[in-house]
Enzyme design. Structure first.
Site, short mmCIF file in Angstrom:
data_model
loop_
_atom_site.label_atom_id
_atom_site.label_comp_id
_atom_site.label_asym_id
_atom_site.label_seq_id
_atom_site.Cartn_x
_atom_site.Cartn_y
_atom_site.Cartn_z
N TYR A 101 -0.27 -4.04 11.48
CA TYR A 101 -0.42 -2.66 11.02
C TYR A 101 0.20 -1.67 12.00
O TYR A 101 0.97 -0.79 11.63
CB TYR A 101 -1.90 -2.34 10.78
CG TYR A 101 -2.40 -2.75 9.42
CD1 TYR A 101 -2.41 -4.10 9.04
CD2 TYR A 101 -2.85 -1.81 8.51
CE1 TYR A 101 -2.86 -4.48 7.80
CE2 TYR A 101 -3.31 -2.19 7.26
CZ TYR A 101 -3.31 -3.52 6.91
OH TYR A 101 -3.76 -3.90 5.67
N ASN B 84 -10.37 -3.01 1.61
CA ASN B 84 -9.98 -2.94 0.20
C ASN B 84 -11.19 -2.63 -0.66
O ASN B 84 -12.31 -2.50 -0.16
CB ASN B 84 -9.36 -4.28 -0.26
CG ASN B 84 -7.94 -4.48 0.25
OD1 ASN B 84 -7.17 -3.53 0.36
ND2 ASN B 84 -7.60 -5.72 0.56
N HIS C 1 0.83 -1.22 0.00
CA HIS C 1 0.00 0.00 0.00
C HIS C 1 0.86 1.26 0.00
O HIS C 1 0.48 2.28 0.57
CB HIS C 1 -0.96 0.00 1.19
CG HIS C 1 -1.96 -1.12 1.16
ND1 HIS C 1 -3.12 -1.06 0.42
CD2 HIS C 1 -1.96 -2.32 1.77
CE1 HIS C 1 -3.79 -2.19 0.59
NE2 HIS C 1 -3.11 -2.96 1.39
#
EC number: 1.11.1.6
Length: 484
Positions: free
Chosen positions: A337, A127, A54
């Site tokens: 994350y 997404n 990303h």
């Protein structure tokens, strides 16, 4: 009007910003030129490590407004009444390419949304597809390695891409999405967003529901063919960034309507397939879409680096009334994350304006570390519990507890009556028109035909045939025609 004075970072006025200090006219530069050294040193450090995935992204601010009552399903404050608005920040991204990659490529798109709620920031990281390639996070580093640049050739290799998919039959559903008509969105505005994972909502009475998020674009779905995308990349590699920026600047604000699917928690164990499997969707006939609200983007960031590159989204940022599910991919991302942001941005990344709470104040005992800025007041204690009026725990869990049983160990996901890796990919294929099927097959064959080994090709064709016999036959014929 008087001009503002240019200063160094310490605030001292700069006498000359055009000429370096030298030892005489034409002489060597002096080490004592603090302004020059500061400028060069800072320039060397203007970039931080890019995201492993990303990396290429765009973002905008906006708001979310509740349009329908969902208080029977969640006690989340920002969803507590019709008409309530919450400030948001949304980051779009491609997955596989680097920061300098083009926008109009065949790749899933990240759809990461931050709600600045009065109970803290809630991050929904999804997404533009409702499913993903794998169902267990232990496969994620291997999957990404197979899709990114090969360490020897320095470019994406068809052998790597399709070899991994040959060994991951559960990827067949997402591959069908990716190679279909929606694989290259025309812009970020013209695609849907999905939470993709299964999450948990808990209402005020403590009742738990599993939930899937669907953000339906109000601009309509628009996608590009491979030829259209190649032409657009040649004209403007930043096409999606350009479109998002200009549309908001013109006052044409993109919007999405949020719908959810809700499953009472008690129904999960006996559902016909694993409801926490990220490679599968919940049929709408089983759990219909229920409208929740409207998301609008209406303000561009002032600085892309400060507000888009440094934006940090973590799916473990929950608020009361919302929590995780046993979705294994989600469970892995709850750690990964936040850890990625600690590496890229530092332990104090939550103090950056784009990441800091806006509708409340963060009160905790985190101190010091790189770029610490929260002095917390003179004499404030950095431990808990204490006797000096520091923040205290509530004793109230954010969501309902998840029931567990059995032994620790490395287990495959529990089997449900209709679990398999191919059925939903076949259903998706059979929903397509004849023209859509032709384009899907051509897109798959274009990549698969470049693979050097026949056994890898045969394994992938077997996956498509397991999804639908016609699907597999068409791919096989198309690959053979290209290789002959």
């Amino acid at each position: 009007m008087s001009k503002r004075v240019l200063t160094t970072e310490s605030g001292a006025p700069v006498a000359d910003n055009q000429n370096s200090a030298t030892a005489g006219v034409g002489g060597p530069i002096l080490l004592q030129d603090q302004h020059l050294l500061e400028k060069l040193a800072r320039f060397n450090r203007e970039r931080i490590p890019e995201r492993v995935v990303h990396a290429r992204g765009s973002g905008a601010y906006g708001h979310f407004e509740v349009t329908d009552d969902v208080t029977g399903f969640t006690s989340a404050d920002f969803l507590s009444e019709v008409g309530k608005k919450t400030e948001t920040f949304l980051r779009f991204s491609t997955v596989a390419d680097s920061l300098g990659g083009a926008d109009a490529v065949r790749d899933p798109r990240g759809f990461a949304l931050k709600f600045y709620t009065a109970e803290g920031n809630y991050d929904l990281v999804g997404n533009n597809t409702p499913v993903f390639f794998i169902k267990d996070p232990i496969k994620f580093p291997d999957f990404i390695h197979s899709q990114k640049r090969d360490p020897f050739t320095g470019k994406q290799e068809a052998d790597n891409v399709w070899d991994f998919w040959a060994h991951a039959p559960e990827a067949t559903h997402q591959v069908t999405w990716l190679m279909g008509d929606r694989g290259i969105p025309a812009s970020y505005r013209h695609m849907n967003g999905y939470g993709s994972h299964t999450y948990q909502w808990t209402n005020a009475q403590g009742e738990a529901f599993f939930v899937k998020y669907h953000f339906k674009t109000n601009q309509g779905i628009r996608s590009l063919s491979a030829d259209q995308a190649a032409e657009l990349v040649g004209k403007d590699g930043n096409s999606h960034q350009t479109d998002l920026l200009q549309s908001i600047e013109r006052g044409v604000y993109p919007s999405w309507t949020l719908y959810v699917q809700l499953m009472p928690a008690a129904e999960a164990a006996d559902y016909r397939f694993n409801p926490f499997d990220l490679t599968k969707v919940w049929p709408h006939s089983d759990y219909p879409l229920q409208r929740v609200g409207r998301l609008v983007l209406d303000r561009n960031p002032d600085n892309v680096f400060a507000e888009v590159e440094q934006a940090a989204f973590s799916p473990n940022n929950f608020v009361p009334g919302i929590g995780p599910s046993p979705d294994k991919m989600l469970q892995g991302r709850l750690f990964a994350y936040a850890d990625a942001h600690r590496y890229r941005l530092g332990v104090n990344h939550t103090l950056l304006p784009v990441n800091a709470p806006k509708a409340t104040v963060a009160n905790n005992y985190g101190r010091d570390g790189l770029m610490a800025a929260n002095a917390q007041g003179r004499g404030a204690k950095n431990y808990e519990p204490n006797s000096f009026g520091g923040p205290v725990e509530t004793g109230l869990p954010l969501s309902a507890p998840l029931a567990i049983h059995g032994y620790t160990g490395t287990h495959e996901a529990p089997a449900h009556t209709k679990d398999d890796d191919f059925f939903q990919a076949g259903e998706l294929y059979r929903l397509m028109s004849e023209e859509e099927k032709q384009r899907l097959v051509a897109n798959i064959a274009g990549g698969l035909s470049q693979v050097s080994r026949d056994d890898i090709i045969e394994k992938n064709i077997a996956h498509f045939a397991a999804a639908d016999a016609d699907y597999g036959k068409r791919v096989e014929e198309a690959v053979r025609a290209l290789r002959d």
